[in-house]
Design an enzyme around this catalytic site. Structure first.
Site, PDB file in Angstrom:
ATOM      1  N   GLU A   1     -26.740  13.021   2.241  1.00  0.00           N
ATOM      2  CA  GLU A   1     -25.983  14.190   2.710  1.00  0.00           C
ATOM      3  C   GLU A   1     -26.804  15.474   2.607  1.00  0.00           C
ATOM      4  O   GLU A   1     -26.761  16.315   3.488  1.00  0.00           O
ATOM      5  CB  GLU A   1     -24.681  14.347   1.905  1.00  0.00           C
ATOM      6  CG  GLU A   1     -23.611  13.301   2.242  1.00  0.00           C
ATOM      7  CD  GLU A   1     -22.949  13.536   3.604  1.00  0.00           C
ATOM      8  OE1 GLU A   1     -23.204  14.587   4.233  1.00  0.00           O
ATOM      9  OE2 GLU A   1     -22.190  12.653   4.046  1.00  0.00           O
TER      10      GLU A   1
ATOM     11  N   GLY B   1     -22.197  18.186   0.945  1.00  0.00           N
ATOM     12  CA  GLY B   1     -21.668  16.900   0.498  1.00  0.00           C
ATOM     13  C   GLY B   1     -21.004  16.169   1.646  1.00  0.00           C
ATOM     14  O   GLY B   1     -21.027  16.649   2.781  1.00  0.00           O
TER      15      GLY B   1
ATOM     16  N   GLU C   1     -26.478  28.368   9.145  1.00  0.00           N
ATOM     17  CA  GLU C   1     -25.502  27.444   8.525  1.00  0.00           C
ATOM     18  C   GLU C   1     -25.914  26.889   7.164  1.00  0.00           C
ATOM     19  O   GLU C   1     -25.167  26.173   6.539  1.00  0.00           O
ATOM     20  CB  GLU C   1     -25.161  26.312   9.495  1.00  0.00           C
ATOM     21  CG  GLU C   1     -26.308  25.411   9.876  1.00  0.00           C
ATOM     22  CD  GLU C   1     -27.290  26.080  10.839  1.00  0.00           C
ATOM     23  OE1 GLU C   1     -28.387  25.542  10.987  1.00  0.00           O
ATOM     24  OE2 GLU C   1     -26.964  27.135  11.423  1.00  0.00           O
TER      25      GLU C   1
ATOM     26  N   GLU D   1     -27.496  17.612   5.884  1.00  0.00           N
ATOM     27  CA  GLU D   1     -26.861  18.924   6.021  1.00  0.00           C
ATOM     28  C   GLU D   1     -27.800  20.098   5.779  1.00  0.00           C
ATOM     29  O   GLU D   1     -27.580  21.191   6.297  1.00  0.00           O
ATOM     30  CB  GLU D   1     -25.677  19.037   5.057  1.00  0.00           C
ATOM     31  CG  GLU D   1     -24.547  18.078   5.416  1.00  0.00           C
ATOM     32  CD  GLU D   1     -23.297  18.332   4.596  1.00  0.00           C
ATOM     33  OE1 GLU D   1     -22.206  18.023   5.101  1.00  0.00           O
ATOM     34  OE2 GLU D   1     -23.405  18.829   3.456  1.00  0.00           O
TER      35      GLU D   1
ATOM     36  N   PRO E   1      -5.072  15.441  -6.731  1.00  0.00           N
ATOM     37  CA  PRO E   1      -4.555  14.894  -5.465  1.00  0.00           C
ATOM     38  C   PRO E   1      -4.464  15.921  -4.340  1.00  0.00           C
ATOM     39  O   PRO E   1      -4.471  15.560  -3.173  1.00  0.00           O
ATOM     40  CB  PRO E   1      -3.149  14.399  -5.849  1.00  0.00           C
ATOM     41  CG  PRO E   1      -3.198  14.161  -7.317  1.00  0.00           C
ATOM     42  CD  PRO E   1      -4.156  15.183  -7.863  1.00  0.00           C
TER      43      PRO E   1
END
Lengths: 225, 225
Positions: free
Chosen positions: A58, A42, A111, A62, A79
């Site tokens: 994304e 993301g 990765e 990625e 938050p």
DNA sequence: TTATATTTGTGTGTATATTACACATATGAG
DNA sequence: CTCATATGTGTAATATACACACAAATATAA
């Protein structure tokens, strides 16, 4: 109001299926925070792209993957979910066909990796929560929307579908009753093709008929397992 | 990434029910854009509040109302949905009991009003889309989660529940079968109290037993109409 | 080539759930 | 006290879900 400094990201939980196991696509983080830890792919939403475009971009950046099915999952806005600053993330969940899954499962880029969902590594941020949310949704949704086909090849033997449901529901399904039920929905086309998997009787191939499903849905006829 | 300038808002579609009609709470916009037009209540998320806190705060500020049931609906992120700038909105949907509904229905403040859902004014932004989304969700959800009780008084006669379902489903339900089904779920307590509505036989009052429902849900027993 | 193992394909009877349907009861109003 | 109105209840018919076993087609090994 003008002082609002909240960043917006999208995250995608992508599922793949093969031979009785569901896997999820994860990436290894290159930077802090959580450097070296696994995470759901993301990133931040760009100024002029839609949320879906952001997810697809994304994922391509990625992981290199292109998705077959994508739907919004939930928006996570605690938050404190990102230690750096306020980041609200709109989570999506996606499905890929085995052809995509296989290619990327083979290349063991350090990765980017597929993990079986009952053998997951520790995850970054609140990604474990997002992932659990996605798994719950997937398991629930296959019972009332025909999205399972997105995890199978375009042409598949009935046993593949049956195994997928057995896996996702976590319990055996009666082969005869399952077949009867699915076929009675009238959303599969039986092909004049057979496939032979090692020993045993060759299986007839089927194909999900999306158009017919849409048509039935419009008439109020629902998919239900 | 540092150039991201996206603002984040929350919007809430709040439903109330009375005597066979579902209404939704709208506010009249005081400023441009869409000044003087009706809109779903909502506003920008503050730096350190959760999304739910933002919704509750905005509802209180703009309408004075406190909500009985709130759930996230969907996140709307079309880059052009706000003519001023990029604003992504996380929509919620909420339900209030008749006690709340009645009070606010009575005060006809010019800037806050309940509208029957089949007699809606033109709305601002993409709020008609959000509202339709919410209505669809509400109609669907009452068939598989016992949220209808949030639209009724704490103690209610069975006919209220029946009328609510008739209204929301848009079709008559057989009184005897409906009662049998709901009672068989074992999530209502029958009280030793009666209510008399004008003429006719007085009705026994019932109360939704949330604890028992949670307990049954945990055991995998599902609500379904 | 034959026997064996493996996977696919199919039908029926039973239990359970859903649906259709009508009349007696308790109250308020006239 | 009669009438109008809303509540409360049971049963039979139908449809749906579930349990269950054996024959057919192929690959492999003897």
């Amino acid at each position: 109001m003008s002082g609002q400094n909240i960043r917006l990201s999208v995250d995608a939980v992508v599922f793949g299926y093969d031979a009785g196991t569901i896997s999820v696509l994860l990436i290894k983080r290159k930077y802090e925070p959580f450097k070296g830890k696994w995470a759901i792919p993301g990133g931040f939403v760009l100024q002029d792209e839609s949320l879906e475009e952001a997810v697809e971009r994304e994922l391509k950046e990625e992981t290199g993957i292109e998705i077959d099915y994508l739907e919004q999952l939930y928006t996570f806005g605690n938050p404190k979910r990102d230690p750096r600053s306020r980041v609200v993330s709109i989570a999506y969940f996606g499905l890929v066909h085995p052809s995509t899954f296989d290619i990327f499962a083979a290349t063991d880029a350090e990765e980017v990796q597929w993990f079986k969902i009952d053998d997951l590594p520790q995850l970054s941020f609140d990604h474990d929560k997002i992932l659990q949310f996605a798994i719950t949704r997937l398991r629930a949704k296959i019972t009332y929307e025909p999205i399972g086909f997105e995890l199978l090849d375009e042409k598949f033997p009935f046993s593949d579908l049956e195994n997928l449901y057995t896996t996702l529901l976590g319990r055996p399904v009666d082969r005869r009753n399952f077949r009867k039920k699915i076929l009675s929905l009238d959303i599969l086309d039986e092909l004049d093709e057979k496939i032979s998997k090692g020993s045993g009787r060759p299986a007839n191939l089927f194909k999900f008929n999306q158009k017919r499903y849409n048509h039935l849905k419009k008439k109020g006829i629902v998919f239900e397992i």
